[in-house]
Design a protein around this motif. Sequence first.
Motif, PDB file in Angstrom:
ATOM      1  N   LYS A   1       0.828  -1.215   0.000  1.00 30.46           N
ATOM      2  CA  LYS A   1       0.000   0.000   0.000  1.00 30.46           C
ATOM      3  C   LYS A   1       0.862   1.265   0.000  1.00 30.46           C
ATOM      4  O   LYS A   1       0.667   2.161  -0.829  1.00 30.46           O
ATOM      5  CB  LYS A   1      -0.915   0.027   1.254  1.00 30.46           C
ATOM      6  CG  LYS A   1      -1.929  -1.095   1.285  1.00 30.46           C
ATOM      7  CD  LYS A   1      -2.736  -1.109   2.576  1.00 30.46           C
ATOM      8  CE  LYS A   1      -1.937  -1.488   3.805  1.00 30.46           C
ATOM      9  NZ  LYS A   1      -1.321  -2.835   3.753  1.00 30.46           N
ATOM     10  N   THR A   2       1.816   1.323   0.942  1.00 30.55           N
ATOM     11  CA  THR A   2       2.608   2.549   1.084  1.00 30.55           C
ATOM     12  C   THR A   2       3.487   2.782  -0.152  1.00 30.55           C
ATOM     13  O   THR A   2       3.561   3.906  -0.661  1.00 30.55           O
ATOM     14  CB  THR A   2       3.467   2.447   2.368  1.00 30.55           C
ATOM     15  OG1 THR A   2       2.596   2.103   3.451  1.00 30.55           O
ATOM     16  CG2 THR A   2       4.154   3.755   2.666  1.00 30.55           C
ATOM     17  N   THR A   3       4.099   1.723  -0.630  1.00 26.56           N
ATOM     18  CA  THR A   3       4.936   1.839  -1.839  1.00 26.56           C
ATOM     19  C   THR A   3       4.087   2.307  -3.024  1.00 26.56           C
ATOM     20  O   THR A   3       4.508   3.159  -3.812  1.00 26.56           O
ATOM     21  CB  THR A   3       5.572   0.462  -2.174  1.00 26.56           C
ATOM     22  OG1 THR A   3       6.176  -0.053  -0.999  1.00 26.56           O
ATOM     23  CG2 THR A   3       6.588   0.567  -3.277  1.00 26.56           C
TER      24      THR A   3
ATOM     25  N   SER B   1      -2.073   7.963   7.363  1.00 31.59           N
ATOM     26  CA  SER B   1      -3.111   7.440   8.263  1.00 31.59           C
ATOM     27  C   SER B   1      -2.796   6.056   8.814  1.00 31.59           C
ATOM     28  O   SER B   1      -3.646   5.470   9.478  1.00 31.59           O
ATOM     29  CB  SER B   1      -4.472   7.424   7.556  1.00 31.59           C
ATOM     30  OG  SER B   1      -4.943   8.741   7.395  1.00 31.59           O
ATOM     31  N   ASP B   2      -1.596   5.557   8.549  1.00 34.07           N
ATOM     32  CA  ASP B   2      -1.168   4.369   9.302  1.00 34.07           C
ATOM     33  C   ASP B   2      -0.436   4.895  10.533  1.00 34.07           C
ATOM     34  O   ASP B   2       0.779   5.133  10.498  1.00 34.07           O
ATOM     35  CB  ASP B   2      -0.247   3.469   8.476  1.00 34.07           C
ATOM     36  CG  ASP B   2       0.203   2.239   9.281  1.00 34.07           C
ATOM     37  OD1 ASP B   2      -0.149   2.147  10.477  1.00 34.07           O
ATOM     38  OD2 ASP B   2       0.912   1.380   8.714  1.00 34.07           O
ATOM     39  N   THR B   3      -1.209   5.123  11.569  1.00 39.06           N
ATOM     40  CA  THR B   3      -0.626   5.626  12.823  1.00 39.06           C
ATOM     41  C   THR B   3      -0.388   4.452  13.771  1.00 39.06           C
ATOM     42  O   THR B   3      -0.043   4.631  14.926  1.00 39.06           O
ATOM     43  CB  THR B   3      -1.580   6.633  13.490  1.00 39.06           C
ATOM     44  OG1 THR B   3      -2.823   5.967  13.732  1.00 39.06           O
ATOM     45  CG2 THR B   3      -1.811   7.852  12.613  1.00 39.06           C
ATOM     46  N   PHE B   4      -0.604   3.259  13.275  1.00 38.63           N
ATOM     47  CA  PHE B   4      -0.621   2.056  14.099  1.00 38.63           C
ATOM     48  C   PHE B   4       0.741   1.361  14.130  1.00 38.63           C
ATOM     49  O   PHE B   4       1.290   1.091  15.203  1.00 38.63           O
ATOM     50  CB  PHE B   4      -1.694   1.124  13.532  1.00 38.63           C
ATOM     51  CG  PHE B   4      -1.875  -0.162  14.273  1.00 38.63           C
ATOM     52  CD1 PHE B   4      -2.580  -0.188  15.484  1.00 38.63           C
ATOM     53  CD2 PHE B   4      -1.377  -1.357  13.769  1.00 38.63           C
ATOM     54  CE1 PHE B   4      -2.760  -1.380  16.161  1.00 38.63           C
ATOM     55  CE2 PHE B   4      -1.558  -2.551  14.446  1.00 38.63           C
ATOM     56  CZ  PHE B   4      -2.248  -2.562  15.648  1.00 38.63           C
ATOM     57  N   ARG B   5       1.294   1.081  12.940  1.00 40.57           N
ATOM     58  CA  ARG B   5       2.529   0.285  12.894  1.00 40.57           C
ATOM     59  C   ARG B   5       3.752   1.167  13.164  1.00 40.57           C
ATOM     60  O   ARG B   5       3.854   2.278  12.644  1.00 40.57           O
ATOM     61  CB  ARG B   5       2.671  -0.387  11.521  1.00 40.57           C
ATOM     62  CG  ARG B   5       3.922  -1.262  11.392  1.00 40.57           C
ATOM     63  CD  ARG B   5       3.949  -2.078  10.109  1.00 40.57           C
ATOM     64  NE  ARG B   5       3.981  -1.281   8.888  1.00 40.57           N
ATOM     65  CZ  ARG B   5       5.070  -0.668   8.428  1.00 40.57           C
ATOM     66  NH1 ARG B   5       6.222  -0.718   9.089  1.00 40.57           N
ATOM     67  NH2 ARG B   5       4.999   0.005   7.297  1.00 40.57           N
ATOM     68  N   ALA B   6       4.690   0.597  13.925  1.00 36.90           N
ATOM     69  CA  ALA B   6       5.940   1.306  14.200  1.00 36.90           C
ATOM     70  C   ALA B   6       6.672   1.558  12.891  1.00 36.90           C
ATOM     71  O   ALA B   6       6.786   0.668  12.054  1.00 36.90           O
ATOM     72  CB  ALA B   6       6.816   0.464  15.132  1.00 36.90           C
TER      73      ALA B   6
ATOM     74  N   ILE C   1      -4.598   8.393   0.749  1.00 37.50           N
ATOM     75  CA  ILE C   1      -4.638   8.057   2.184  1.00 37.50           C
ATOM     76  C   ILE C   1      -4.018   6.686   2.425  1.00 37.50           C
ATOM     77  O   ILE C   1      -4.548   5.658   1.975  1.00 37.50           O
ATOM     78  CB  ILE C   1      -6.101   8.073   2.705  1.00 37.50           C
ATOM     79  CG1 ILE C   1      -6.750   9.429   2.429  1.00 37.50           C
ATOM     80  CG2 ILE C   1      -6.143   7.724   4.196  1.00 37.50           C
ATOM     81  CD1 ILE C   1      -8.248   9.476   2.737  1.00 37.50           C
ATOM     82  N   ASP C   2      -2.888   6.687   3.142  1.00 40.36           N
ATOM     83  CA  ASP C   2      -2.233   5.413   3.509  1.00 40.36           C
ATOM     84  C   ASP C   2      -2.935   4.892   4.770  1.00 40.36           C
ATOM     85  O   ASP C   2      -3.266   5.672   5.664  1.00 40.36           O
ATOM     86  CB  ASP C   2      -0.749   5.681   3.805  1.00 40.36           C
ATOM     87  CG  ASP C   2       0.052   4.393   3.927  1.00 40.36           C
ATOM     88  OD1 ASP C   2      -0.384   3.360   3.387  1.00 40.36           O
ATOM     89  OD2 ASP C   2       1.136   4.424   4.561  1.00 40.36           O
ATOM     90  N   THR C   3      -3.182   3.631   4.838  1.00 38.55           N
ATOM     91  CA  THR C   3      -3.770   3.072   6.072  1.00 38.55           C
ATOM     92  C   THR C   3      -2.945   1.870   6.523  1.00 38.55           C
ATOM     93  O   THR C   3      -2.170   1.321   5.728  1.00 38.55           O
ATOM     94  CB  THR C   3      -5.243   2.607   5.859  1.00 38.55           C
ATOM     95  OG1 THR C   3      -5.236   1.495   4.958  1.00 38.55           O
ATOM     96  CG2 THR C   3      -6.131   3.708   5.308  1.00 38.55           C
TER      97      THR C   3
ATOM     98  N   GLU D   1       7.249   7.232   9.317  1.00 39.79           N
ATOM     99  CA  GLU D   1       8.572   7.536   8.749  1.00 39.79           C
ATOM    100  C   GLU D   1       8.676   6.986   7.315  1.00 39.79           C
ATOM    101  O   GLU D   1       9.218   7.646   6.424  1.00 39.79           O
ATOM    102  CB  GLU D   1       9.687   6.916   9.609  1.00 39.79           C
ATOM    103  CG  GLU D   1       9.882   7.545  10.983  1.00 39.79           C
ATOM    104  CD  GLU D   1       8.796   7.171  11.998  1.00 39.79           C
ATOM    105  OE1 GLU D   1       7.988   6.258  11.731  1.00 39.79           O
ATOM    106  OE2 GLU D   1       8.729   7.815  13.063  1.00 39.79           O
ATOM    107  N   GLN D   2       8.173   5.803   7.137  1.00 38.28           N
ATOM    108  CA  GLN D   2       8.266   5.159   5.815  1.00 38.28           C
ATOM    109  C   GLN D   2       7.517   5.970   4.752  1.00 38.28           C
ATOM    110  O   GLN D   2       8.050   6.250   3.676  1.00 38.28           O
ATOM    111  CB  GLN D   2       7.688   3.740   5.883  1.00 38.28           C
ATOM    112  CG  GLN D   2       7.876   2.938   4.608  1.00 38.28           C
ATOM    113  CD  GLN D   2       7.001   1.683   4.559  1.00 38.28           C
ATOM    114  OE1 GLN D   2       6.263   1.378   5.500  1.00 38.28           O
ATOM    115  NE2 GLN D   2       7.093   0.967   3.464  1.00 38.28           N
ATOM    116  N   VAL D   3       6.320   6.378   5.070  1.00 31.47           N
ATOM    117  CA  VAL D   3       5.526   7.101   4.067  1.00 31.47           C
ATOM    118  C   VAL D   3       6.085   8.522   3.881  1.00 31.47           C
ATOM    119  O   VAL D   3       6.044   9.072   2.769  1.00 31.47           O
ATOM    120  CB  VAL D   3       4.009   7.075   4.424  1.00 31.47           C
ATOM    121  CG1 VAL D   3       3.658   7.958   5.591  1.00 31.47           C
ATOM    122  CG2 VAL D   3       3.160   7.405   3.210  1.00 31.47           C
TER     123      VAL D   3
HETATM  124 MG   LIG Z   1       2.256   0.612   4.726  1.00 31.99          MG
END
Ligand SMILES: [Mg+2]
Length: 441
Positions: A249-251, A272-277, A324-326, A281-283
Amino acid sequence: MFESLKKKFSRTSEKLEEELIEEAEKEDNLQEEEGKKFSFFSFGSKKENMEEDESNLLSEAEGTVGKETENEIPGGDSIEEDVDEKSGLLSRLRGSSAKENIEETSDEEKIIEESQDEEKSHFWSRNKDNEDNSVDGEAGGGIFSFVREKTIQEKHVEDILFELEMELLQGDVAMEVANEIVESVKEDLVGKKIKRSNDITEYTFLALKNAVSDIISIPSKSMTEMIEDKKAEGGPLVVMFVGINGTGKTTTIGKLANFYMKKGYTPVIAASDTFRAGAIEQVTYHADNVGVKIIKHKKGSDPAAVAYDAVEHARAQGKELVLIDTAGRMQTNTNLMDEMKKIKRVSKPDLVIFVGDALTGNDATEQAKKFNEAIDIDGVILTKADADSKGGASLSIGYVIKKPILFLGMGQGYDDIMEYDSEWMLNQLFSDNDESEIIED
Ligand SMILES: [Mg+2]
Ligand SMILES: Nc1nc2c(ncn2[C@@H]2O[C@H](COP(=O)(O)OP(=O)(O)OP(=O)(O)O)[C@@H](O)[C@H]2O)c(=O)[nH]1
């Protein structure tokens, strides 16, 4: 790409061809044998008539033939040589004015021709590469032909279609898609009249191609057209990306930001991926690389609020696209699925895109089903198609959820994305034989 499906498709064509040729050869041989016996005996009865004529030449010839005849009947060997010799004698008789003799001669010639035809048929059916490719022309000039036209019946295709279905399922094609392909191929083939071996391969192949073409062609507007439509209304196209963990998704968001920047649009990304560590930063890394604005909050904050802010930002700044990234989530995780529904409710996306990993085959199709049931997705992006040798998900996913595939991820670089094109996909699936045309209904 898609080597596995390609192989299955050509194997199906070849198998049906083999089956029909074998059956045709058996029938032809039988006919041939019957034909020879018949003319043989008619030749014997002719002998009596000719004796009544009391022609010296004829008596001499018949005497010889009669001897050969008696010698050859019991063993049944050397029939072709026998026919040749008879034919030689009979051509001597051609000079005679007897009409019957002439008729008998042409009968014998027919036998020889048939016999030669049989040799050709064996030869050509085993040397397919040398066959003429035309479908409608008459067989001749060394081209293999069935003695008669053959009509494909259900019994000819049953085993092969069963095998095809099994192979499609093993190739990660969804059950309902495999069934649909098999039914459509069957409908297309049964009742079809076939003249020679390359007809069979061609018809089977085209029947398959037609079936697959119908399955993978789901009409849809392109995302660019949708951006233009929204622009005309004065707002951004808001796109939300969902899927299970690690599908890309992010890529894909990085790639699409790049894709639309190059087309002259100004995208904005919502983290909007506030969940995964490490997700924020990645996005952010991708947004910076591509050069687009990113809207982000702290880790653990409400992802719906981030998405909302990004949409507001795009409206205020006249930007045309919100991506929107999730967080990745399993379809079985009720809490996370509920959270996803909330992001959708709050940010009111124009498009919800399911991002599936093509390499996971039928799992990707099953996940798409579940996500579609949960939040009604609008389209699919299949990633890692560059590494997909099976093709099962690419073939099935759109058909199963009745939603179009919009893009294919083709690698890890920002440019490794392509707009989905069913013609291109069809050629990928059938590229070994891509000069064939689709049969018009
Ligand atoms: Mg992702
Ligand atoms: N070969 C190939 N790799 C891809 C493609 N798309 C993504 N990847 C790789 O897949 C891996 C996961 O990609 P992400 O973008 O982090 O996936 P994600 O869905 O955002 O993952 P989560 O946020 O953890 O759910 C990365 O190593 C990507 O480089 C593609 O089209 N082809």
